[in-house]
Design a protein around this motif. Structure first.
Motif, PDB file in Angstrom:
ATOM      1  N   GLN A  89       0.836  -1.208   0.000  1.00  0.00           N
ATOM      2  CA  GLN A  89       0.000   0.000   0.000  1.00  0.00           C
ATOM      3  C   GLN A  89       0.874   1.263   0.000  1.00  0.00           C
ATOM      4  N   VAL A  90       1.737   1.350  -1.010  1.00  0.00           N
ATOM      5  CA  VAL A  90       2.656   2.483  -1.129  1.00  0.00           C
ATOM      6  C   VAL A  90       1.869   3.766  -1.409  1.00  0.00           C
ATOM      7  N   PRO A  91       2.092   4.825  -0.608  1.00  0.00           N
ATOM      8  CA  PRO A  91       1.372   6.083  -0.859  1.00  0.00           C
ATOM      9  C   PRO A  91       1.941   6.805  -2.097  1.00  0.00           C
ATOM     10  N   VAL A  92       1.061   7.447  -2.849  1.00  0.00           N
ATOM     11  CA  VAL A  92       1.462   8.147  -4.080  1.00  0.00           C
ATOM     12  C   VAL A  92       2.370   9.333  -3.732  1.00  0.00           C
TER      13      VAL A  92
END
Lengths: 133, 133, 133, 133, 133, 133
Positions: free
Chosen positions: B122-125
C-alpha cells in the motif's frame, strides 16, 4: 498510508543505499520514489526488483516509451493507483502526449471490454491462430 | 466450446452480414473470426463493438502495432485465452518479431509483479506524481 | 468513504449485536472493525460471512498465520486496500515478522508475474501435471 | 496450444541449455516443464525469471511449502490454468495433503469473497490499521 | 487525484460541450460527473464511451436497475472505487433498496469465491453445459 | 482436467452424500455437477459453500434470474470458464433469453471498459456520491 514504514536514504543500511544510488544515477533523480522506500523493508526484493526493471524497461526491440505505456495499461487493468500515477509520470517524461495517453487508455478500455465479452461467450480459438507445440 | 452457437455468414440476418462485410473489407479477410460469429448472437453488441474497435485500433498518435501489443498485454493480464491468441496473431501480421513479443510479455509480467508489490505494501502516491483536479 | 453507513453496536438490531458479540469474544477485541460495521447493513451477509470466516481461518491442517498470509497475498493481487491493511495487521498479531511479510509479497509478486507470462504465451499444461477426472 | 513453439533442449542455444541445466539440477528433474520451454523463446526473460524464482521460492523466513501454497492461491485468483496445475503438483511434491490444499483453496475463496464485499461497500480503513509513512 | 485535469464545461471545446449537453439532458443532471470531465481530455473517447453507454444502459430486455446492479457487481470485482460509488448512487436513484444492494453484493461475493474455488480445482466443464459451435 | 479426482456419489462418504442429496433435491437434479464433485475432496468446503449458495441465490429482494445474470457477469470478468458455462445454463433454465444474455454481457463489457478508463485516469470520486461513515 503504507503498511510498512518508508525507509529514507539516511536511515537505510548500506546494501539499500547502494541500490538507491544506482536508481538515482540511472534515472537521473535526486531521490527515489516511495515505491523503492517501501521495498527497502525487504532488501532482497528491493535489489531483485530494481535489477529486473532496469533490464526490462531499457532500450531494446521496443521503445522505452512504448514500454511505459504498456505498463500503464496493465496498471489501469489491475486498479493499481500508485502504479498508474508513477507510470503516467514516467511516460510523460519520455514524451507521451495527451493524445497518446488518451489512445492508450482507449485501447486498454476496449481490451478489457472484449476480454469480458470473449470470456462471457467462451469463444473457441480459431484454428488459424494456433501454433503447434 | 462457446455458450452460444457461432453464427456463420450464410445463416446471418442482413444487419449482421453488413457488419461482417465491413470487417472483412477493412481487415482484408476472407471470413470473420469466431469472436464476431459469437457476437452476432446480439447484433447491437456486434455492431457497436466493431465500430468502436475500428475507431480505436486504427492509425493515430500511437502506431497500430503498438496498440496490438498493448491489447496483448491486457489480455494476458486478464487470462483471456482467445484474446491472447487473436492479438498475438494480429501483432505478428503487423510485423511484431519474437523479440518484440518477448519484451512485451516481460514488461507485462513486471507490471503485474510490481502492481502486486505496490498493493501489498500500500505504497502512498508521491506528491510529485499528482495532478491538480 | 463507504457507500453505506457504518453501523455502530449501539445502533444495531439484536441479531447484529449477537454477531458483533461473537466476533469480539472470539478475537478478543473491544470493538469490531469497519468491515463488520459495513456488513451490518445486510444482517444475513454479516452472519454468513462471519460464520464462514470463523470456520475457515481457525486452526486446521494449515497454521492460522499461514492462512493470514495467504489472505494477504490474494488481497494484494485483487487491489483490496482495506483487506491488505486488515490482514497485514492480523498477520503481525499472529507473529509475522518483516522478513515473513517481505517474502510473502515477493512470492505474490512472482506469482502475478509468471501468471501473466504463462497466459501471454498460453503455455500448454504438461501431461504429468494432470489428474484423471 | 501455445502462441510460440516450445523449445526443446536439443534445439536450444547454449545460453538456454545452461539455464535448463540449472533448473534440472536444482529441482532434480530429468527435463524442464513447458513453462521454461516457452520462455526459452526470449532467453533474457528465461534467465531472469529462473534466477528470480530460485531466489524467491527457496528456504527462508517462510517454508518452501507455504510459498507453493501462496503461489497456488494467487494463481487460482488469476485464473491461470497452467500455474494452478504446476503449483498444485509442486505443493504435493513438498508434502501438501488433500486437507492442506482444501483449506488453502477455502481461504483463497473467502479472500476473494470478502475482497469483493469490501470493494463493493468501499469500507474505510480503520485508523488502527495504519502505519505512519 | 486524477492523472489529468478535469475539464469543466466552461473550458471545454464545442465538441465536448455537445456531449456534456447530451449527458445532462439524457440523465436530467445540472452538471456532468468527474468521469466525463476526465474523459474530456480525449474527445473521441468521451463521445464513443457516452454513445455506447447510452445504448447499453437503456431500457431493453433487462431493466435499467438490473443493469446498474450488474455494473456495480463488476466494479466491486475490479476494485474500481469511483465506479462503485457512481453505480451505487445510480442504482439507488433507480430505486435500489438496502436489501437489494445487500443481496447484490452477497451474490458478487459468492461468485468471486466460487470462481476462485473452480479455478483452484480446475473443475472440468460438464458435458451438459456445452453448446455445439 | 481437474487437479483433484471428481468424487462420485457412490464413492462418497456419508457426510458428502447428504450434501449431494440436498443439492439434487433443492435443484431438482438427477446428479450433481462437477463443481460439487470437486469440492467433495474437502467436505467442510463442500458443505459451507452449498449452504451459502442456497441462502444467497434463492428468492429475496432480487429475482433468482437476476442473481444468475450477476453471477455470469462476475464470472466473465474473472475468466472462469466453468462458471460461465454453468451460470449461463442456470440462467437459461430460469428463462433467460438470447436478448437478455446479450444485454447482460454488453453491460459487463462496458463495466470492464469504464473500470479501466476510470482507473487509468484515476478519476476522483464526486463529493455527491459519498456517504458519511
Amino acid at each position: 498510508m503504507a503498511t510498512v514504514p518508508l525507509i529514507e536514504y539516511e536511515d537505510a543500511p548500506a546494501e539499500v543505499q547502494a541500490v538507491f544510488d544506482d536508481i538515482m544515477k540511472t534515472r537521473n533523480l535526486k531521490r527515489v520514489n516511495n515505491f523503492w522506500k517501501a521495498l527497502a523493508n525487504h532488501p532482497p526484493t528491493l535489489e531483485r526488483t530494481w535489477e529486473s526493471l532496469k533490464e526490462v524497461m531499457g532500450e531494446g526491440a521496443l521503445d522505452p516509451l512504448v514500454k511505459e505505456l504498456v505498463y500503464l495499461a496493465v496498471s489501469a487493468t489491475n486498479a493499481c493507483e500508485y502504479c498508474v500515477h508513477s507510470h503516467t509520470a514516467a511516460a510523460r517524461k519520455l514524451g507521451a502526449t495527451d493524445a497518446m495517453i488518451g489512445e492508450l487508455l482507449a485501447v486498454a478500455g476496449m481490451a478489457n471490454q472484449t476480454n469480458a465479452l470473449v470470456n462471457g461467450y467462451q469463444v473457441p480459438v480459431d484454428e488459424g491462430f494456433k501454433v503447434a507445440p
